[in-house]
Write an enzyme that holds these catalytic residues in place. Structure first.
Site, PDB file in Angstrom:
ATOM      1  CG  ASN A 122      44.904 -98.196 -29.282  1.00 31.68           C
ATOM      2  OD1 ASN A 122      45.802 -99.129 -29.015  1.00 31.68           O
ATOM      3  ND2 ASN A 122      44.858 -97.145 -30.020  1.00 31.68           N
ATOM      4  CG  HIS A 162      43.828-106.499 -28.198  1.00 32.58           C
ATOM      5  ND1 HIS A 162      44.962-106.023 -28.281  1.00 32.58           N
ATOM      6  CD2 HIS A 162      44.078-107.841 -28.782  1.00 32.58           C
ATOM      7  CE1 HIS A 162      45.836-106.956 -28.921  1.00 32.58           C
ATOM      8  NE2 HIS A 162      45.224-108.029 -29.225  1.00 32.58           N
ATOM      9  CB  CYS A 167      28.643-111.612 -15.498  1.00 33.54           C
ATOM     10  SG  CYS A 167      28.554-112.848 -13.870  1.00 33.54           S
ATOM     11  N   GLY A 219      51.324 -96.483 -34.790  1.00 33.22           N
ATOM     12  CA  GLY A 219      51.393 -96.926 -33.282  1.00 33.22           C
ATOM     13  C   GLY A 219      51.500 -97.949 -32.718  1.00 33.22           C
ATOM     14  CB  ALA A 276      49.425 -90.785 -34.644  1.00 34.70           C
TER      15      ALA A 276
HETATM   16  P1  NAD Z   1      53.033-100.952 -27.730  1.00 37.86           P
HETATM   17  O1  NAD Z   1      52.618 -99.994 -26.500  1.00 37.86           O
HETATM   18  O2  NAD Z   1      53.527-102.218 -27.855  1.00 37.86           O
HETATM   19  O3  NAD Z   1      53.507 -99.965 -28.699  1.00 37.86           O
HETATM   20  C1  NAD Z   1      53.396 -98.607 -28.972  1.00 37.86           C
HETATM   21  C2  NAD Z   1      54.105 -97.983 -30.179  1.00 37.86           C
HETATM   22  O4  NAD Z   1      53.742 -96.683 -30.371  1.00 37.86           O
HETATM   23  C3  NAD Z   1      55.493 -97.976 -30.227  1.00 37.86           C
HETATM   24  O5  NAD Z   1      56.197 -98.638 -31.230  1.00 37.86           O
HETATM   25  C4  NAD Z   1      55.824 -96.366 -30.205  1.00 37.86           C
HETATM   26  O6  NAD Z   1      57.185 -96.232 -30.946  1.00 37.86           O
HETATM   27  C5  NAD Z   1      54.697 -96.018 -30.848  1.00 37.86           C
HETATM   28  N1  NAD Z   1      54.131 -94.539 -30.636  1.00 37.86           N
HETATM   29  C6  NAD Z   1      54.522 -93.955 -29.422  1.00 37.86           C
HETATM   30  N2  NAD Z   1      53.925 -92.652 -29.592  1.00 37.86           N
HETATM   31  C7  NAD Z   1      53.699 -92.460 -30.863  1.00 37.86           C
HETATM   32  C8  NAD Z   1      52.982 -91.400 -31.426  1.00 37.86           C
HETATM   33  N3  NAD Z   1      52.580 -90.232 -31.153  1.00 37.86           N
HETATM   34  N4  NAD Z   1      52.310 -91.761 -32.800  1.00 37.86           N
HETATM   35  C9  NAD Z   1      52.608 -93.072 -33.261  1.00 37.86           C
HETATM   36  N5  NAD Z   1      53.141 -94.031 -32.707  1.00 37.86           N
HETATM   37  C10 NAD Z   1      53.696 -93.560 -31.376  1.00 37.86           C
HETATM   38  O7  NAD Z   1      51.559-100.792 -28.341  1.00 37.86           O
HETATM   39  P2  NAD Z   1      50.814-102.156 -29.274  1.00 37.86           P
HETATM   40  O8  NAD Z   1      51.515-102.597 -30.114  1.00 37.86           O
HETATM   41  O9  NAD Z   1      49.339-101.479 -29.572  1.00 37.86           O
HETATM   42  O10 NAD Z   1      50.539-103.244 -28.115  1.00 37.86           O
HETATM   43  C11 NAD Z   1      50.165-102.764 -26.835  1.00 37.86           C
HETATM   44  C12 NAD Z   1      48.644-103.472 -26.383  1.00 37.86           C
HETATM   45  O11 NAD Z   1      48.097-102.881 -25.163  1.00 37.86           O
HETATM   46  C13 NAD Z   1      47.618-103.410 -27.557  1.00 37.86           C
HETATM   47  O12 NAD Z   1      47.195-104.512 -27.888  1.00 37.86           O
HETATM   48  C14 NAD Z   1      46.545-102.526 -26.773  1.00 37.86           C
HETATM   49  O13 NAD Z   1      45.613-103.571 -26.637  1.00 37.86           O
HETATM   50  C15 NAD Z   1      46.805-102.179 -25.422  1.00 37.86           C
HETATM   51  N6  NAD Z   1      46.910-100.811 -25.210  1.00 37.86           N
HETATM   52  C16 NAD Z   1      45.969 -99.955 -25.436  1.00 37.86           C
HETATM   53  C17 NAD Z   1      45.879 -98.729 -25.112  1.00 37.86           C
HETATM   54  C18 NAD Z   1      44.832 -97.813 -25.534  1.00 37.86           C
HETATM   55  O14 NAD Z   1      43.676 -98.404 -25.711  1.00 37.86           O
HETATM   56  N7  NAD Z   1      44.930 -96.541 -25.697  1.00 37.86           N
HETATM   57  C19 NAD Z   1      47.075 -98.248 -24.375  1.00 37.86           C
HETATM   58  C20 NAD Z   1      48.146 -99.054 -23.870  1.00 37.86           C
HETATM   59  C21 NAD Z   1      48.233-100.230 -24.476  1.00 37.86           C
END
Ligand code: NAD
Length: 222
Positions: A84, A101, A109, A167, A211
């Protein structure tokens, strides 16, 4: 070891990228989250990221983030490796955090390489005083994760006894395969996710639910 993805912050109101209501259902990532897109139209990419910054600024970490931070008090050694970019683990006091990430609040910059962090949303200046464009210091599609960050994550993962993945859909590489390093070293793997994922079969235990609720079963609250 907690290994977290976008689903970790879903209960804070930050949409995930995949799954129901995911950001990439609405936006084509090729236009908003690649170096190519940025080179083509930096303002378009910044508009998207300013929207993300405003959204995250309006949200707060939830009890699950706090439970992970509290685990540092009760367990011998806890590391958070997160995909995240919202900065929520640090915000609630987790000390050992590897942000695979990057971080939405940091900018780099593209001309002189200066990195700065501030929490403006939207960001006031899109160009550094040297004339170069700021770009979000995050890992876009096609970018490599900085080697020092990978090394730090791998070191922590190889040493862990228990890895709790929370998640993450497990489809973004190389992040997706990091938990497998822990498994190879004999760690116990637990997956927290309301849905089955592409990596579920690698995990010994599955906690199917949000979560915060599932973490409350694992981490004592006081
Ligand atoms: P993803 O979006 O690919 O998958 C999210 C996962 O979370 C799904 O499998 C879903 O079933 C699960 N999920 C949904 N609600 C949930 C809950 N309440 N509790 C637990 N699990 C839950 O996410 P990813 O695998 O992290 O890949 C996406 C990329 O995008 C990451 O690399 C990240 O850098 C970025 N991202 C970051 C954020 C953030 O910083 N909050 C938000 C979106 C995406």
């Amino acid at each position: 070891m907690f290994f977290t993805g976008a689903g970790m912050s879903a209960e804070s109101g930050i949409p995930t990228y995949r799954g129901q209501g995911g950001v990439w259902e609405k936006y084509d990532y090729r236009k908003y989250a690649t170096q190519y897109a940025f080179d083509e139209d930096p303002d378009r990419v910044w508009d998207f990221h300013d929207e993300r910054r405003s959204l995250v600024a309006a949200c707060s970490p939830h009890e699950g983030h706090r439970l992970i931070a509290r685990a540092e008090a009760t367990c011998e050694q806890v590391t958070v490796v997160t995909q995240n970019i919202d900065g929520f683990h640090r915000r609630v006091g987790s000390r050992h955090v590897v942000e695979l990430h990057g971080n939405l609040w940091r900018s780099r910059c593209t001309s002189c390489g200066t990195v700065e962090e501030h929490h403006q949303a939207p960001r006031a200046e899109r160009r550094h005083r040297c004339g170069g464009w700021w770009r979000p210091a995050i890992v876009w599609f096609g970018d490599a994760i900085p080697q020092a960050v990978v090394d730090e994550a791998v070191r922590a993962i190889e040493q862990c006894d228990v890895l709790v993945s929370i998640g993450t859909s497990g489809v973004i590489y190389p992040a997706a395969e990091l938990p497998l390093l822990a498994k190879e070293r004999g760690a116990h793997l637990i997956e927290i996710n309301p849905e089955e994922t592409a990596m579920s079969h690698h995990y010994a235990e599955h906690l199917r639910g949000p979560a915060s609720e599932m973490l409350a079963q694992l981490v004592p609250s006081a």
